[in-house]
Design a protein around this motif. Structure first.
Motif, PDB file in Angstrom:
ATOM      1  N   SER A  20      20.251 -25.957  63.796  1.00  0.00           N
ATOM      2  CA  SER A  20      20.841 -26.338  62.510  1.00  0.00           C
ATOM      3  C   SER A  20      19.849 -26.125  61.375  1.00  0.00           C
ATOM      4  O   SER A  20      20.213 -25.618  60.301  1.00  0.00           O
ATOM      5  CB  SER A  20      21.283 -27.808  62.559  1.00  0.00           C
ATOM      6  N   THR A  24      20.438 -23.548  58.363  1.00  0.00           N
ATOM      7  CA  THR A  24      20.456 -24.103  57.011  1.00  0.00           C
ATOM      8  C   THR A  24      19.458 -23.381  56.115  1.00  0.00           C
ATOM      9  O   THR A  24      19.757 -23.036  54.965  1.00  0.00           O
ATOM     10  CB  THR A  24      20.140 -25.607  57.051  1.00  0.00           C
ATOM     11  N   LEU A  73      27.334 -24.686  56.954  1.00  0.00           N
ATOM     12  CA  LEU A  73      26.514 -25.873  57.136  1.00  0.00           C
ATOM     13  C   LEU A  73      27.315 -27.008  57.769  1.00  0.00           C
ATOM     14  O   LEU A  73      26.791 -27.768  58.599  1.00  0.00           O
ATOM     15  CB  LEU A  73      25.944 -26.330  55.793  1.00  0.00           C
ATOM     16  N   SER A  76      27.574 -26.297  61.573  1.00  0.00           N
ATOM     17  CA  SER A  76      26.301 -26.541  62.246  1.00  0.00           C
ATOM     18  C   SER A  76      25.997 -28.027  62.335  1.00  0.00           C
ATOM     19  O   SER A  76      25.545 -28.524  63.367  1.00  0.00           O
ATOM     20  CB  SER A  76      25.174 -25.820  61.492  1.00  0.00           C
ATOM     21  N   GLN A  77      26.285 -28.743  61.242  1.00  0.00           N
ATOM     22  CA  GLN A  77      26.031 -30.177  61.226  1.00  0.00           C
ATOM     23  C   GLN A  77      26.967 -30.914  62.181  1.00  0.00           C
ATOM     24  O   GLN A  77      26.571 -31.894  62.829  1.00  0.00           O
ATOM     25  CB  GLN A  77      26.215 -30.720  59.800  1.00  0.00           C
TER      26      GLN A  77
END
Length: 384
Positions: A20, A24, A73, A76-77
């Motif tokens: 992540s 990012t 994002l 991924s989060q």
């Protein structure tokens, strides 16, 4: 407690976090690059280059939409949050909030427990803590446990400073006891002292020390002594000699450990703290005991009064101090009245299980684990 399970779950969270973070950072770099390009174009537009500012902003907006930082994002989060949530559940499952369920009513001698705790502190070198404990527990008789371990830790501290004199004096004072145990500690200390002298490049002093120290050990350690004598030929360049391995600091660490073991042995103590061993073994047994207590509670059965647990408690080899045998048929642990018996086929059962299978001392019976048959007379008692 399955620490490996917790570690695996943590490793998955760590891997997701790194992924992540990398993703990012890449997205931030991409967005920053596009904004920087757009700013350069807008600066040119302000200098009268004829660049349409609205077109630049519209182009930047389109590229940012194409990159889709929020969606990327967010995805991924989300993966990181899922892994983190699973990790929390694994921790909650492994760390039981109430371990009192596995407790059985056992009468303990408070004095003995206090002595064990005090001894644990002293053998760990925590002398101030041990003194404080025996003072608050009003167990002043435990103070006698301290002196031998103070001496041991003083020797170990001196060895860290590369001073072998206290350890050599102790080994010399207990030489007869060490010999009876078959320990080579005293010789190893002399050999290490000899190498320390030789490492300083003082050949004459090393030879004098060897003549005065190695003679009593010659009958048992002649080969090692000859090897040590060969080092004299390489004085001043031992690190480039065939004997360079003798200069390794690992010999100091190994000898410190052996000194600790021998000190504890001569005191009639195990090398490892009994309190530490007991708690470590208890931690391994705890999940099984908690599961058993829950099962028994659901069946409305009381396990506090059981003389023998209905399940086996699996412990690592380090916690097995003597051989035991549990019959694979009855699951009972062998005793003097119910010893393990070896059948002709090689399988082992307890005597009571063999008697039940045979139904009489003369009747043949089939082994429960293979097709071969046997009689009670053909079975031999095993001794562990």
């Amino acid at each position: 407690m399955e620490l490996n399970t917790i570690k695996d779950a943590f490793d998955r969270v760590s891997k997701r976090q790194k992924t992540s973070y990398t993703k990012t950072q890449d997205i931030i770099d991409s967005v920053g690059k596009e904004i920087e390009l757009a700013l350069n174009k807008l600066l040119n537009a302000s200098e009268g280059s004829g660049v349409d500012q609205n077109a630049v902003i519209a182009e930047l907006n389109a590229k940012l939409n194409e990159i889709g930082p929020t969606n990327q994002l967010g995805g991924s989060q989300k993966e990181l949050n899922v892994a983190l949530s699973k990790y929390g559940k694994v921790v909650d499952k492994q760390f039981y909030p109430d371990i009192a369920k596995a407790y059985r009513e056992v009468e303990f001698d408070g004095h003995i427990i206090n002595m064990i705790v005090a001894l644990h502190f002293y053998r760990q070198g925590l002398f101030e803590l041990g003194d404080c404990f025996i003072s608050e527990a009003n167990e002043h008789g435990a103070a006698s446990l301290k002196a031998p371990f103070v001496e041991m830790y003083e020797m170990l501290e001196q060895m860290k400073a590369r001073n072998l004199q206290p350890a050599l004096a102790w080994a010399s004072a207990h030489s007869d006891e060490l010999v009876r145990k078959g320990s080579a500690l005293e010789f190893k200390l002399h050999a290490l002292q000899y190498m320390q002298i030789l490492e300083r490049g003082i050949q004459r002093d090393a030879l004098t020390f060897a003549r005065s120290s190695f003679a009593p050990f010659a009958p048992l350690h002649m080969e090692e002594i000859q090897k040590l004598m060969g080092c004299l030929l390489w004085t001043g360049r031992l690190e480039n000699s065939p004997y360079s391995e003798l200069l390794s600091s690992s010999h100091w660490d190994a000898l410190s450990l052996e000194l600790t073991q021998e000190c504890c042995s001569l005191l009639g103590q195990s090398y490892k703290s009994p309190l530490h061993v007991t708690i470590s073994a208890g931690c391994q047994a705890l999940p099984t005991l908690l599961k058993l207590s829950n099962v028994m509670a659901n069946k409305k059965q009381e396990w506090q009064t059981m003389r023998q647990l209905p399940v086996e408690i699996e412990l690592d080899r380090e916690f097995q101090f003597h051989s035991i045998f549990a019959c694979p048929v009855s699951r009972d642990q062998s005793t003097e009245e119910n010893p393990p018996m070896l059948m002709p086929c090689g399988h082992v059962l307890c005597k009571q299980s063999i008697v039940k299978l045979s139904k009489s001392n003369t009747r043949t019976f089939k082994c429960p684990y293979c097709p071969l048959e046997a009689t009670v007379a053909q079975c031999r008692q095993l001794y562990f």
